[in-house]
Scaffold this motif. Structure first.
Motif, short mmCIF file in Angstrom:
data_model
loop_
_atom_site.label_atom_id
_atom_site.label_comp_id
_atom_site.label_asym_id
_atom_site.label_seq_id
_atom_site.Cartn_x
_atom_site.Cartn_y
_atom_site.Cartn_z
N PHE A 82 57.28 66.70 -15.04
CA PHE A 82 55.82 66.88 -14.96
C PHE A 82 55.14 66.27 -16.18
O PHE A 82 55.72 66.21 -17.27
CB PHE A 82 55.47 68.37 -14.86
CG PHE A 82 56.01 69.01 -13.60
CD1 PHE A 82 55.22 69.11 -12.47
CD2 PHE A 82 57.32 69.48 -13.55
CE1 PHE A 82 55.71 69.66 -11.30
CE2 PHE A 82 57.82 70.05 -12.39
CZ PHE A 82 57.02 70.14 -11.26
N TRP A 83 53.92 65.84 -15.98
CA TRP A 83 53.08 65.28 -17.05
C TRP A 83 51.71 65.91 -16.92
O TRP A 83 51.04 65.75 -15.90
CB TRP A 83 53.00 63.76 -16.92
CG TRP A 83 52.19 63.07 -17.97
CD1 TRP A 83 52.56 62.79 -19.24
CD2 TRP A 83 50.88 62.52 -17.80
NE1 TRP A 83 51.56 62.11 -19.89
CE2 TRP A 83 50.52 61.92 -19.03
CE3 TRP A 83 49.98 62.46 -16.74
CZ2 TRP A 83 49.29 61.30 -19.22
CZ3 TRP A 83 48.76 61.85 -16.93
CH2 TRP A 83 48.43 61.26 -18.16
N MET A 84 51.33 66.69 -17.89
CA MET A 84 50.04 67.41 -17.87
C MET A 84 49.88 68.22 -16.58
O MET A 84 48.81 68.29 -15.99
CB MET A 84 48.89 66.43 -18.05
CG MET A 84 48.96 65.68 -19.38
SD MET A 84 47.52 64.67 -19.75
CE MET A 84 46.34 65.95 -20.18
N LEU A 108 44.87 69.76 -15.34
CA LEU A 108 44.56 69.46 -16.74
C LEU A 108 43.90 70.64 -17.44
O LEU A 108 43.89 70.73 -18.67
CB LEU A 108 43.66 68.24 -16.83
CG LEU A 108 44.14 66.97 -16.11
CD1 LEU A 108 43.19 65.82 -16.39
CD2 LEU A 108 45.56 66.61 -16.51
N ARG A 109 43.35 71.56 -16.63
CA ARG A 109 42.70 72.74 -17.20
C ARG A 109 43.57 73.99 -17.08
O ARG A 109 43.12 75.09 -17.41
CB ARG A 109 41.36 72.98 -16.49
CG ARG A 109 40.40 71.80 -16.57
CD ARG A 109 39.04 72.13 -16.00
NE ARG A 109 39.09 72.42 -14.58
CZ ARG A 109 39.01 71.48 -13.63
NH1 ARG A 109 38.90 70.20 -13.95
NH2 ARG A 109 39.04 71.81 -12.35
N HIS A 110 44.80 73.81 -16.61
CA HIS A 110 45.70 74.94 -16.42
C HIS A 110 46.02 75.60 -17.76
O HIS A 110 46.46 74.93 -18.71
CB HIS A 110 46.98 74.45 -15.74
CG HIS A 110 48.01 75.51 -15.54
ND1 HIS A 110 47.79 76.62 -14.77
CD2 HIS A 110 49.28 75.61 -16.02
CE1 HIS A 110 48.88 77.37 -14.77
NE2 HIS A 110 49.80 76.78 -15.52
N PRO A 131 51.29 74.15 -13.17
CA PRO A 131 50.81 75.14 -12.21
C PRO A 131 51.82 75.38 -11.08
O PRO A 131 52.56 74.47 -10.70
CB PRO A 131 49.52 74.50 -11.66
CG PRO A 131 49.16 73.43 -12.62
CD PRO A 131 50.43 72.97 -13.26
N ALA A 132 51.81 76.58 -10.54
CA ALA A 132 52.77 76.93 -9.48
C ALA A 132 52.64 76.00 -8.28
O ALA A 132 53.64 75.60 -7.68
CB ALA A 132 52.57 78.38 -9.06
#
Length: 260
Positions: free
Chosen positions: A248-250, A174-176, A182-183
């Motif tokens: 993906f979601w968030m 969520l902070r990406h 993110p990978a």
């Protein structure tokens, strides 16, 4: 409960959070998925958000939902899901597991948590199918696989067995700050997709060592753990699987899979 002549699938779904209700794509995907399933006589839910040992059976009468989250707008705490209880199914689960040496307890005032009701609101919005939630008594994948195997015969009685988690679950996503997920989430999702397609249960059981970024994707196992109940309940249907939802979601992988 009696055999219905039609075996129900076993599902693993990524359940999202209360704001899932605002995601038009995801809610449509869940609704389309359930529309393509035979109508269950009852639904047996195991959610990442209830860890209790020994294995616990939730309410078999209508009791308030468990709003097990904080900091959301008030409207998310007004959601209702007044599905009938499933006392007959509770009797079957209790007898099946105790007969196989698995301790069982009853917590009759424990309502459905968001891992159960959030997806069910989208899949069965009329709330007219009896629902029973059971706890995760352990996070040990092997033990959960065995519990799923013991529950598998319920599928022949019209019971839809649902493991409800999240295919990747690290809230650091969520902070990406980068573009896209993110990978580590992408890599784990790709690995999991291939392991499932190959029916490689051994690799999935040992995901912490055999997958890329396993501990980043799941700092704790609780959101992957329901998959093992589903895999056990799937039995010989591992080769009859389909991905119902992906993407993906968030930053988190919402992969959801049907067996049978």
């Amino acid at each position: 409960m009696q055999a219905t002549g039609e075996r129900l699938p076993a599902l693993y779904l990524s359940h999202g959070a209360p704001p899932l209700a605002d995601d038009e794509l995801w809610t449509a995907e869940l609704a389309a998925w359930s529309a393509g399933l035979p109508r269950p006589t009852a639904i047996l839910m195991v959610s990442a958000h209830w860890e209790e040992a020994p294995l616990a059976l939730g309410a078999t009468t209508r009791v308030p939902l468990v709003y097990d989250f904080r900091g959301f707008p008030e409207r998310y705490y007004a959601v209702r899901y007044d599905a009938p209880g499933a006392p007959e199914l509770a009797d079957r689960v209790r007898g099946t597991l105790r007969g196989a040496g698995t301790p069982v307890q009853d917590i009759p005032d424990r309502g459905l948590d968001h891992g159960a009701y959030v997806p069910l609101v989208e899949m069965y919005p009329e709330a007219d199918i009896p629902v029973l939630q059971i706890s995760l008594p352990t996070l040990d994948p092997e033990r959960l696989l065995e519990i799923g195997r013991k529950l598998a015969p319920l599928r022949d009685e019209g019971v839809l067995i649902v493991g409800s988690g999240f295919f990747t679950h690290n809230l650091a996503a969520l902070r990406h700050a980068g573009s896209g997920p993110p990978a580590w989430s992408v890599e784990f999702d790709a690995w999991g997709r291939e392991a499932l397609a190959a029916g490689d249960v051994d690799a999935l059981l040992d995901f912490e060592r055999k997958s890329p970024a396993g501990r980043l994707a799941h700092p704790r196992t609780e959101h992957f753990a329901p998959l093992f109940v589903t895999l056990g309940a799937a039995g010989g249907d591992l080769d009859r699987q389909r991905t119902a939802i992906d993407g993906f979601w968030m930053g988190l992988a919402k992969r959801s899979v049907q067996f049978g």
